[in-house]
Write a protein that holds these residues in place. Structure first.
Motif, mmCIF file in Angstrom:
data_model
loop_
_atom_site.group_PDB
_atom_site.id
_atom_site.type_symbol
_atom_site.label_atom_id
_atom_site.label_comp_id
_atom_site.label_asym_id
_atom_site.label_seq_id
_atom_site.Cartn_x
_atom_site.Cartn_y
_atom_site.Cartn_z
ATOM 1 N N ILE A 55 -9.603 93.521 -36.829
ATOM 2 C CA ILE A 55 -8.933 92.434 -37.559
ATOM 3 C C ILE A 55 -7.693 91.974 -36.777
ATOM 4 O O ILE A 55 -7.436 90.769 -36.634
ATOM 5 N N LYS A 56 -6.956 92.937 -36.240
ATOM 6 C CA LYS A 56 -5.741 92.599 -35.481
ATOM 7 C C LYS A 56 -6.087 91.759 -34.256
ATOM 8 O O LYS A 56 -5.397 90.798 -33.915
ATOM 9 N N LYS A 57 -7.195 92.088 -33.616
ATOM 10 C CA LYS A 57 -7.633 91.366 -32.415
ATOM 11 C C LYS A 57 -8.046 89.930 -32.770
ATOM 12 O O LYS A 57 -7.782 88.993 -32.027
ATOM 13 N N LEU A 58 -8.703 89.781 -33.942
ATOM 14 C CA LEU A 58 -9.170 88.452 -34.363
ATOM 15 C C LEU A 58 -8.044 87.567 -34.900
ATOM 16 O O LEU A 58 -8.134 86.344 -34.867
ATOM 17 N N PHE A 59 -6.978 88.206 -35.432
ATOM 18 C CA PHE A 59 -5.884 87.444 -36.054
ATOM 19 C C PHE A 59 -4.519 87.863 -35.485
ATOM 20 O O PHE A 59 -3.638 88.288 -36.234
ATOM 21 N N PRO A 60 -4.327 87.712 -34.159
ATOM 22 C CA PRO A 60 -3.064 88.193 -33.561
ATOM 23 C C PRO A 60 -1.816 87.495 -34.105
ATOM 24 O O PRO A 60 -0.739 88.089 -34.131
ATOM 25 N N ASN A 61 -1.963 86.250 -34.569
ATOM 26 C CA ASN A 61 -0.789 85.489 -35.027
ATOM 27 C C ASN A 61 -0.489 85.626 -36.522
ATOM 28 O O ASN A 61 0.586 85.235 -36.976
ATOM 29 N N THR A 62 -1.447 86.158 -37.277
ATOM 30 C CA THR A 62 -1.231 86.251 -38.734
ATOM 31 C C THR A 62 -1.445 87.674 -39.242
ATOM 32 O O THR A 62 -1.596 87.899 -40.440
ATOM 33 N N TYR A 63 -1.485 88.645 -38.337
ATOM 34 C CA TYR A 63 -1.689 90.043 -38.728
ATOM 35 C C TYR A 63 -0.356 90.779 -38.815
ATOM 36 O O TYR A 63 0.555 90.518 -38.036
ATOM 37 N N LYS B 116 -18.097 75.488 -45.363
ATOM 38 C CA LYS B 116 -17.314 76.599 -44.795
ATOM 39 C C LYS B 116 -16.500 76.072 -43.619
ATOM 40 O O LYS B 116 -17.032 75.408 -42.730
ATOM 41 N N LEU B 117 -15.204 76.357 -43.633
ATOM 42 C CA LEU B 117 -14.359 75.977 -42.494
ATOM 43 C C LEU B 117 -14.365 77.132 -41.502
ATOM 44 O O LEU B 117 -13.686 78.130 -41.704
ATOM 45 N N GLU B 118 -15.177 77.018 -40.437
ATOM 46 C CA GLU B 118 -15.233 78.135 -39.492
ATOM 47 C C GLU B 118 -15.423 77.709 -38.044
ATOM 48 O O GLU B 118 -15.416 78.540 -37.146
ATOM 49 N N LYS B 119 -15.570 76.389 -37.813
ATOM 50 C CA LYS B 119 -15.817 75.939 -36.433
ATOM 51 C C LYS B 119 -14.626 75.151 -35.898
ATOM 52 O O LYS B 119 -13.958 74.419 -36.629
ATOM 53 N N VAL B 120 -14.397 75.292 -34.586
ATOM 54 C CA VAL B 120 -13.263 74.639 -33.926
ATOM 55 C C VAL B 120 -13.298 73.129 -34.117
ATOM 56 O O VAL B 120 -12.265 72.496 -34.371
ATOM 57 N N ASP B 121 -14.490 72.522 -34.026
ATOM 58 C CA ASP B 121 -14.544 71.058 -34.170
ATOM 59 C C ASP B 121 -14.121 70.629 -35.585
ATOM 60 O O ASP B 121 -13.525 69.566 -35.766
ATOM 61 N N GLN B 122 -14.390 71.481 -36.614
ATOM 62 C CA GLN B 122 -13.927 71.176 -37.979
ATOM 63 C C GLN B 122 -12.395 71.243 -38.044
ATOM 64 O O GLN B 122 -11.749 70.384 -38.636
ATOM 65 N N PHE B 123 -11.819 72.280 -37.398
ATOM 66 C CA PHE B 123 -10.363 72.446 -37.419
ATOM 67 C C PHE B 123 -9.680 71.261 -36.751
ATOM 68 O O PHE B 123 -8.662 70.757 -37.226
ATOM 69 N N ALA C 212 -5.636 79.199 -40.654
ATOM 70 C CA ALA C 212 -4.210 79.488 -40.408
ATOM 71 C C ALA C 212 -4.019 80.081 -39.016
ATOM 72 O O ALA C 212 -3.100 79.709 -38.270
ATOM 73 N N GLU C 213 -4.901 81.010 -38.650
ATOM 74 C CA GLU C 213 -4.816 81.675 -37.336
ATOM 75 C C GLU C 213 -5.019 80.663 -36.210
ATOM 76 O O GLU C 213 -4.291 80.661 -35.215
ATOM 77 N N TYR C 214 -5.997 79.777 -36.379
ATOM 78 C CA TYR C 214 -6.291 78.782 -35.333
ATOM 79 C C TYR C 214 -5.101 77.841 -35.116
ATOM 80 O O TYR C 214 -4.669 77.614 -33.980
ATOM 81 N N TYR C 215 -4.556 77.308 -36.224
ATOM 82 C CA TYR C 215 -3.418 76.383 -36.092
ATOM 83 C C TYR C 215 -2.175 77.087 -35.545
ATOM 84 O O TYR C 215 -1.395 76.509 -34.794
ATOM 85 N N GLN D 28 0.804 74.853 -41.635
ATOM 86 C CA GLN D 28 0.681 76.089 -42.422
ATOM 87 C C GLN D 28 -0.548 76.034 -43.326
ATOM 88 O O GLN D 28 -0.962 74.944 -43.743
ATOM 89 N N VAL D 29 -1.106 77.203 -43.611
ATOM 90 C CA VAL D 29 -2.242 77.292 -44.545
ATOM 91 C C VAL D 29 -1.953 78.409 -45.553
ATOM 92 O O VAL D 29 -1.622 79.526 -45.166
ATOM 93 N N ILE D 30 -2.068 78.072 -46.842
ATOM 94 C CA ILE D 30 -1.814 79.020 -47.932
ATOM 95 C C ILE D 30 -3.054 79.083 -48.826
ATOM 96 O O ILE D 30 -3.682 78.059 -49.095
ATOM 97 N N GLY D 31 -3.399 80.281 -49.305
ATOM 98 C CA GLY D 31 -4.547 80.447 -50.197
ATOM 99 C C GLY D 31 -4.106 80.745 -51.619
ATOM 100 O O GLY D 31 -2.963 81.128 -51.870
ATOM 101 N N CYS D 32 -5.043 80.543 -52.584
ATOM 102 C CA CYS D 32 -4.802 80.913 -53.987
ATOM 103 C C CYS D 32 -6.041 81.642 -54.499
ATOM 104 O O CYS D 32 -7.158 81.183 -54.256
ATOM 105 N N PRO D 33 -5.852 82.778 -55.233
ATOM 106 C CA PRO D 33 -7.003 83.613 -55.634
ATOM 107 C C PRO D 33 -7.752 83.112 -56.860
ATOM 108 O O PRO D 33 -7.279 83.219 -57.973
ATOM 109 N N LYS D 34 -8.942 82.546 -56.622
ATOM 110 C CA LYS D 34 -9.731 81.971 -57.711
ATOM 111 C C LYS D 34 -11.128 82.580 -57.732
ATOM 112 O O LYS D 34 -11.770 82.662 -56.702
ATOM 113 N N THR D 35 -11.572 83.075 -58.848
ATOM 114 C CA THR D 35 -12.987 83.321 -59.109
ATOM 115 C C THR D 35 -13.124 83.902 -60.505
ATOM 116 O O THR D 35 -12.435 84.851 -60.850
#
Length: 545
Positions: free
Chosen positions: A42-50, A143-150, A181-184, A192-199
């Motif tokens: 996880i640390k390797k995948l998210f160096p800026n937000t870990y 799903k937001l997961e591809k660079v071209d979407q970002f 958030a990590e990509y930006y 900035q990117v902020i989440g809210c817990p919904k389900t």
């Protein structure tokens, strides 16, 4: 928009806020965090937000009047209170600086990518205060997961001079928020990117998130309906009602509804998995209860079934895991529906093939063919309530021939899903969501990204709630999705050694035999606090209240 008298009265309701969010706010930072599992990956995948700290808001003397435009996205299935997250966010950013603007992206994350948006003004916001549903801007499952979407999203973010995006969603959506958030952050884009817990399923919770929003209202709505059915059941005294409720990965809804209504039987998927029960074991368990009640002259009863139960039967879970791998194979994607079944059968182990062939044809086809955009089995389409009642009827016929049963068995079927997802939020969810939106605004104003807004101490009166934010990476681990390992927020399942389940387990034998029904009635908005402002039984029991 046409409004009912209740809606008009609810529009005037002013949600209660924690003391720390009632005026100017400052941030108190805790210790550095780490992910719940697979720390190195996880640390390797998210160096800026870990490794960021948990933050808590405290009253301050000076307000932060940051100039900021904010974008908001509703992602995934609807949950009561979503509109109040938006109104809390809107009210707070306007309070910080009247020039601040809020933009809603239409129909979910796809709206960001496709530049489909609208500005949310006071006139629009006021129409939706304390209302259910997500219809203000709609939701979607892109799903937001591809660079071209970002990068495509960044174009509209720059055009509207947006400082931060708030994504309201469940575990998958918040995982995507963290990836964004990590990509930006890695690109130094200053977004900035902020989440809210919904389900409503209640499976997005942990040490920091006490409950996901919508769970309270949905459970109270379903419990009202179950109580009504129980009353009818106890009046007519001739039907067994098989009631399926939402909850694909976890049985929190079924368990909460059982605690509120005291049905004769409630299945808990997590227990079925732990005990290694087969489909026949479950059917025998229900049939024995039917038999016992019939001996007392009661040929009626209620059974609550979580929609995902079939995925938790170990033999079927093993089958689904292999089906996921087989369907992820490149050659499987080119086949039509008929060829797919043959292809699947050819690639299953003998053990899994035997289970596949033992299932009713319709259920087997649904497991193999009907998948959602995330590649998951669409368990809500499998009519488990009918499958179980049919198998119980067959088992009882056999018992009758053996002289072990002499009662009558007639079944009715229900699936409560959409009825609870868009209900007008309870006072708890109205307050909780408004506080989450207010917290999200403060996280943005304080320069945070990759955080989820949180509100804790929620069994106390709202004024004593504690608001803040938690790094999303803290909740992550690596799991296999569509054939490959991915970082995801760990789902919270029912804990069999937790107070809610233990309370239920201590009473269920009595409930199975006796008619101990409780009729909760509809959600109350006005009146004594012990009727109107109570949290779910689950939350109260978890916190020892």
């Amino acid at each position: 928009m046409e409004k009912s008298a209740l809606q008009m009265a609810r529009a005037a309701y002013q949600p209660k806020l924690p003391k720390a969010l009632q005026g100017a706010v400052k941030v108190k930072e805790g210790a550095a965090t780490q992910s719940v599992g697979d720390q190195e990956e996880i640390k390797k995948l998210f160096p800026n937000t870990y490794g960021m700290p948990i933050v808590e808001f405290e009253p301050a003397t000076e307000a932060n009047n940051t100039k900021m435009n904010v974008g908001i996205i509703l992602s995934g299935g609807q949950a009561p209170g979503g509109h109040n997250v938006i109104t809390g966010l809107f009210d707070q950013i306007k309070k910080l600086n009247p020039e601040n603007r809020l933009f809603g992206f239409i129909l979910g994350p796809g709206g960001l990518v496709d530049h489909n948006y609208m500005e949310l003004t006071a006139d629009i916001i006021d129409e939706y205060r304390n209302t259910g549903g997500f219809d203000m801007i709609g939701s979607g499952r892109t799903k937001l997961e591809k660079v071209d979407q970002f990068e495509k999203g960044l174009e509209i973010i720059r055009e509207l001079n947006i400082k931060a995006i708030v994504i309201i969603g469940g575990d998958d959506s918040n995982t995507n928020a963290c990836v964004l958030a990590e990509y930006y952050a890695a690109k130094n884009y200053g977004v900035q990117v902020i989440g809210c817990p919904k389900t409503i399923d209640g499976d997005l919770k942990n040490d920091q998130i006490e409950t996901s929003f919508g769970f309270d209202t949905a459970c109270k709505t379903y419990s009202e309906l179950i109580g009504n059915i129980e009353r009818d059941c106890n009046s007519a005294r001739k039907y067994w009602h098989f009631i399926k409720v939402m909850g694909r990965s976890a049985s929190h809804i079924a368990l909460e509804c059982a605690l509120q209504t005291q049905p004769n039987i409630c299945l808990v998927s997590e227990e079925i998995e732990q005990k290694g029960m087969s489909l026949d074991d479950i059917v025998t368990y229900i049939a024995n209860a039917v038999c016992q009640r019939a001996a007392d002259g009661n040929n009626f009863g209620t059974v609550i079934i979580p929609e995902g139960v079939i995925e938790f039967i170990p033999a079927i879970k093993k089958l689904i895991a292999q089906l996921n791998d087989v369907l992820a194979m490149p050659e499987a994607k080119e086949l039509d529906r008929h060829e797919s079944i043959d292809f699947v059968k050819a690639h299953l182990t003998d053990e899994n093939l035997a289970v596949f062939n033992s299932l009713p044809t319709g259920v087997a086809r649904q497991l193999a063919l009907d998948r959602d955009p995330h590649g998951n089995v669409q368990v809500s389409l499998i009519e488990t309530e009918k499958l179980l009642s049919t198998m119980v009827a067959q088992k009882l016929e056999k018992m009758k021939k053996e002289g072990k049963y002499s009662g009558k068995f007639s079944a009715q079927h229900h699936f409560f899903g959409y009825e609870g997802r868009c209900a007008a939020p309870s006072n708890f969810d109205a307050d909780y969501c408004y506080a989450l939106g207010t917290s999200a605004a403060q996280l943005i104003a304080n320069g945070k990204t990759g955080y989820m807004a949180i509100v804790k101490n929620t069994t106390a009166p709202a004024e004593q709630w504690i608001a803040g934010g938690v790094p999303i990476t803290m909740m992550m681990n690596m799991e296999k999705r569509a054939g490959e390992m991915k970082p995801v927020i760990r789902k919270a399942l029912v804990e069999l050694d937790g107070a809610p389940f233990k309370t239920f387990a201590a009473q269920r034998d009595r409930w199975a035999r006796e008619t101990a029904y409780v009729y909760p009635g509809p959600i109350q908005y006005w009146g004594p606090t012990e009727v109107c402002d109570q949290p779910t039984r689950t939350l109260a029991l978890e916190q020892g209240k």
